[in-house]
Design a protein around this motif. Sequence first.
Motif, PDB file in Angstrom:
ATOM      1  N   PHE A 152     -13.713  48.479  -3.644  1.00 36.78           N
ATOM      2  CA  PHE A 152     -13.092  47.252  -4.110  1.00 36.78           C
ATOM      3  C   PHE A 152     -12.382  47.435  -5.456  1.00 36.78           C
ATOM      4  O   PHE A 152     -11.964  46.458  -6.087  1.00 36.78           O
ATOM      5  N   TYR A 153     -12.247  48.704  -5.884  1.00 40.30           N
ATOM      6  CA  TYR A 153     -11.544  49.008  -7.134  1.00 40.30           C
ATOM      7  C   TYR A 153     -10.596  50.202  -6.959  1.00 40.30           C
ATOM      8  O   TYR A 153     -10.137  50.766  -7.943  1.00 40.30           O
ATOM      9  N   PHE A 154     -10.311  50.573  -5.727  1.00 41.08           N
ATOM     10  CA  PHE A 154      -9.615  51.836  -5.469  1.00 41.08           C
ATOM     11  C   PHE A 154      -8.189  51.858  -6.015  1.00 41.08           C
ATOM     12  O   PHE A 154      -7.677  52.923  -6.362  1.00 41.08           O
ATOM     13  N   PHE A 155      -7.527  50.703  -6.113  1.00 40.12           N
ATOM     14  CA  PHE A 155      -6.140  50.731  -6.567  1.00 40.12           C
ATOM     15  C   PHE A 155      -6.026  51.272  -7.981  1.00 40.12           C
ATOM     16  O   PHE A 155      -5.098  52.046  -8.290  1.00 40.12           O
ATOM     17  N   TYR A 156      -6.946  50.884  -8.862  1.00 39.18           N
ATOM     18  CA  TYR A 156      -6.887  51.335 -10.251  1.00 39.18           C
ATOM     19  C   TYR A 156      -7.076  52.850 -10.337  1.00 39.18           C
ATOM     20  O   TYR A 156      -6.456  53.515 -11.167  1.00 39.18           O
ATOM     21  N   PHE A 157      -7.923  53.398  -9.471  1.00 33.28           N
ATOM     22  CA  PHE A 157      -8.152  54.839  -9.446  1.00 33.28           C
ATOM     23  C   PHE A 157      -6.897  55.568  -8.967  1.00 33.28           C
ATOM     24  O   PHE A 157      -6.506  56.596  -9.537  1.00 33.28           O
ATOM     25  N   ILE A 158      -6.251  55.031  -7.927  1.00 34.28           N
ATOM     26  CA  ILE A 158      -5.032  55.650  -7.409  1.00 34.28           C
ATOM     27  C   ILE A 158      -3.911  55.577  -8.444  1.00 34.28           C
ATOM     28  O   ILE A 158      -3.143  56.531  -8.631  1.00 34.28           O
ATOM     29  N   LEU A 159      -3.803  54.453  -9.145  1.00 33.70           N
ATOM     30  CA  LEU A 159      -2.808  54.324 -10.206  1.00 33.70           C
ATOM     31  C   LEU A 159      -3.055  55.370 -11.290  1.00 33.70           C
ATOM     32  O   LEU A 159      -2.114  55.990 -11.808  1.00 33.70           O
ATOM     33  N   GLY A 160      -4.324  55.589 -11.618  1.00 34.64           N
ATOM     34  CA  GLY A 160      -4.666  56.632 -12.576  1.00 34.64           C
ATOM     35  C   GLY A 160      -4.333  58.011 -12.052  1.00 34.64           C
ATOM     36  O   GLY A 160      -3.908  58.890 -12.815  1.00 34.64           O
ATOM     37  N   ALA A 161      -4.511  58.227 -10.754  1.00 34.44           N
ATOM     38  CA  ALA A 161      -4.172  59.525 -10.154  1.00 34.44           C
ATOM     39  C   ALA A 161      -2.684  59.829 -10.320  1.00 34.44           C
ATOM     40  O   ALA A 161      -2.290  60.967 -10.603  1.00 34.44           O
ATOM     41  N   VAL A 162      -1.837  58.817 -10.144  1.00 36.75           N
ATOM     42  CA  VAL A 162      -0.403  59.005 -10.335  1.00 36.75           C
ATOM     43  C   VAL A 162      -0.117  59.368 -11.788  1.00 36.75           C
ATOM     44  O   VAL A 162       0.688  60.266 -12.072  1.00 36.75           O
ATOM     45  N   CYS A 163      -0.782  58.696 -12.705  1.00 37.87           N
ATOM     46  CA  CYS A 163      -0.615  58.994 -14.132  1.00 37.87           C
ATOM     47  C   CYS A 163      -1.010  60.432 -14.439  1.00 37.87           C
ATOM     48  O   CYS A 163      -0.252  61.180 -15.071  1.00 37.87           O
ATOM     49  N   GLY A 164      -2.193  60.848 -13.995  1.00 41.08           N
ATOM     50  CA  GLY A 164      -2.685  62.179 -14.296  1.00 41.08           C
ATOM     51  C   GLY A 164      -1.904  63.283 -13.624  1.00 41.08           C
ATOM     52  O   GLY A 164      -1.887  64.418 -14.108  1.00 41.08           O
ATOM     53  N   SER A 165      -1.237  62.975 -12.522  1.00 39.45           N
ATOM     54  CA  SER A 165      -0.488  63.989 -11.779  1.00 39.45           C
ATOM     55  C   SER A 165       0.906  64.217 -12.337  1.00 39.45           C
ATOM     56  O   SER A 165       1.521  65.255 -12.065  1.00 39.45           O
ATOM     57  N   ALA A 166       1.431  63.258 -13.104  1.00 38.37           N
ATOM     58  CA  ALA A 166       2.795  63.390 -13.650  1.00 38.37           C
ATOM     59  C   ALA A 166       2.845  62.672 -14.992  1.00 38.37           C
ATOM     60  O   ALA A 166       3.511  61.645 -15.145  1.00 38.37           O
ATOM     61  N   ILE A 167       2.152  63.215 -15.970  1.00 39.37           N
ATOM     62  CA  ILE A 167       1.915  62.493 -17.218  1.00 39.37           C
ATOM     63  C   ILE A 167       3.199  62.203 -17.984  1.00 39.37           C
ATOM     64  O   ILE A 167       3.365  61.108 -18.539  1.00 39.37           O
ATOM     65  N   GLN A 168       4.129  63.157 -18.032  1.00 33.23           N
ATOM     66  CA  GLN A 168       5.355  62.931 -18.798  1.00 33.23           C
ATOM     67  C   GLN A 168       6.217  61.836 -18.171  1.00 33.23           C
ATOM     68  O   GLN A 168       6.721  60.949 -18.870  1.00 33.23           O
ATOM     69  N   THR A 169       6.375  61.893 -16.866  1.00 30.60           N
ATOM     70  CA  THR A 169       7.136  60.850 -16.176  1.00 30.60           C
ATOM     71  C   THR A 169       6.456  59.498 -16.324  1.00 30.60           C
ATOM     72  O   THR A 169       7.110  58.466 -16.488  1.00 30.60           O
ATOM     73  N   TRP A 170       5.128  59.502 -16.265  1.00 30.32           N
ATOM     74  CA  TRP A 170       4.356  58.266 -16.426  1.00 30.32           C
ATOM     75  C   TRP A 170       4.624  57.652 -17.801  1.00 30.32           C
ATOM     76  O   TRP A 170       4.864  56.452 -17.911  1.00 30.32           O
ATOM     77  N   ARG A 171       4.569  58.465 -18.856  1.00 30.58           N
ATOM     78  CA  ARG A 171       4.806  57.965 -20.205  1.00 30.58           C
ATOM     79  C   ARG A 171       6.193  57.330 -20.324  1.00 30.58           C
ATOM     80  O   ARG A 171       6.340  56.231 -20.885  1.00 30.58           O
ATOM     81  N   GLU A 172       7.202  58.024 -19.824  1.00 31.19           N
ATOM     82  CA  GLU A 172       8.562  57.510 -19.904  1.00 31.19           C
ATOM     83  C   GLU A 172       8.693  56.182 -19.164  1.00 31.19           C
ATOM     84  O   GLU A 172       9.340  55.238 -19.649  1.00 31.19           O
ATOM     85  N   THR A 173       8.058  56.112 -17.997  1.00 33.48           N
ATOM     86  CA  THR A 173       8.136  54.889 -17.196  1.00 33.48           C
ATOM     87  C   THR A 173       7.425  53.732 -17.882  1.00 33.48           C
ATOM     88  O   THR A 173       7.939  52.606 -17.909  1.00 33.48           O
ATOM     89  N   ILE A 174       6.267  53.992 -18.444  1.00 36.05           N
ATOM     90  CA  ILE A 174       5.493  52.942 -19.113  1.00 36.05           C
ATOM     91  C   ILE A 174       6.269  52.355 -20.291  1.00 36.05           C
ATOM     92  O   ILE A 174       6.325  51.130 -20.475  1.00 36.05           O
ATOM     93  N   LEU A 175       6.884  53.212 -21.099  1.00 35.47           N
ATOM     94  CA  LEU A 175       7.650  52.723 -22.247  1.00 35.47           C
ATOM     95  C   LEU A 175       8.890  51.962 -21.793  1.00 35.47           C
ATOM     96  O   LEU A 175       9.281  50.961 -22.418  1.00 35.47           O
ATOM     97  N   ARG A 176       9.507  52.413 -20.712  1.00 36.50           N
ATOM     98  CA  ARG A 176      10.698  51.725 -20.202  1.00 36.50           C
ATOM     99  C   ARG A 176      10.337  50.338 -19.646  1.00 36.50           C
ATOM    100  O   ARG A 176      11.123  49.389 -19.741  1.00 36.50           O
ATOM    101  N   LEU A 177       9.154  50.226 -19.057  1.00 35.65           N
ATOM    102  CA  LEU A 177       8.726  48.958 -18.454  1.00 35.65           C
ATOM    103  C   LEU A 177       8.016  48.032 -19.430  1.00 35.65           C
ATOM    104  O   LEU A 177       7.626  46.924 -19.059  1.00 35.65           O
ATOM    105  N   LEU A 178       7.833  48.470 -20.668  1.00 33.82           N
ATOM    106  CA  LEU A 178       7.021  47.711 -21.621  1.00 33.82           C
ATOM    107  C   LEU A 178       7.474  46.253 -21.791  1.00 33.82           C
ATOM    108  O   LEU A 178       6.628  45.344 -21.787  1.00 33.82           O
TER     109      LEU A 178
END
Length: 398
Positions: A215-241
């Motif tokens: 009942f919490y799997f989405f947050y784990f999968i979202l974290g998996a995407v972050c950990g698998s492509a950290i630089q792209t994740w950072r850029e996306t997070i700042l762009r979407l801020l």
Amino acid sequence: MTKERINEWSLLRGLCFLAVVMQHSIGEYIYRSDIMPADSIMLGMLYHFTRFGTLTFVFLAGAILFYQYGGGRSYRPVLWKRIGDIYVPFVVWTIIYWLTVRLSNHQPLFSKESVSSFFQQLIVPTNGYHLWFVIMIFQFYMLFPAFRWLARQFRTHVLQQHSPEEQRKRIVWMLIVIAVAYGWLMWLCYYVFPFWDAGGILQTLLNYRTSEFGFYFFYFILGAVCGSAIQTWRETILRLLPWTTLVFLGMYIWLGYDLLQHSNDAIDLNVSTYLKPTTFVLVVSQMLLMYGLAILLSRQQHAITRFLQWCGRYSFGGYLSHALLLAAVASWTRKLVLTDLHLLTTVLTFAIVAPAAIALTSLLSRLPGGQWLTGSAGKRKKSKSTQSTSPRSVLGAK
């Protein structure tokens, strides 16, 4: 293999820990009979500012595991280490909370009923009401090989032989589909399952759904995407801020209105349970917003950054111990007449308990055998970002 030290994760852990302590401080005072409506409403509004805390720890678990072991490194020895760093301290603190409750209520320690109650606490913690999260998050550590296998299948059959731009689009669509499915699950959890008499083992699973990883799997999968492509994740997070900020503000107003609308004489925080579709949207937007804030803070070194790093480093032991310190403060404040002072007292309680729990963990981690109380917090020497690092687990244990 050397890996970059992800500084914002430590800051994010610190923010999550502070949010959890504030939530529990609010829970201590908002239900008191002498609270005035103004204090009750303000505490309810403050509560929604802290909803990201617990579920962001699930996100961080996915990010850390996939960052360290998503590429195929052996996980078995790490799992055994996780048992020592996470599950053993959970058992020790379960004993501490069990003893505290039994002794404070003048109940016998050695009887058939007391032994049965202790083993029940290891499965369904109630004496340490916050320990349910350790049981739930540990399920993700146990099942990580299965999540990693699914990620490999996704890369092989969906991403392989596509351009980086096409791969990003497919990942976004994958997250959207999973988010919609998870939102539907949250709708079932809030509007259907409470009134559904399934019977048998299925009914038992539904009754304890708040402690089950599924009942919490989405947050784990979202974290998996972050950990698998950290630089792209950072850029996306700042762009979407700017957009995540707007979504959070909109959901904050919506959930605040919903809380007031469905509360009668007193504010009922259960209206905003984690397993609710609107809370899901609030938490995700707030999580992404706080991640962006953590990135910006990590680029500077000042008192706030150092304090959050301190909280992040010892967050596991602080999480385990803070409820005991909160109970100690509450045992004194419950004797006081706090009319018109519940909001102020909540903030003061938080300001005492949060740093005290971290300081206690820092002290315990330096004692012989302290790792059985705090995990491996404090045992690991600080390393520079250019050195090989092993980011700590979700709550701060290595």
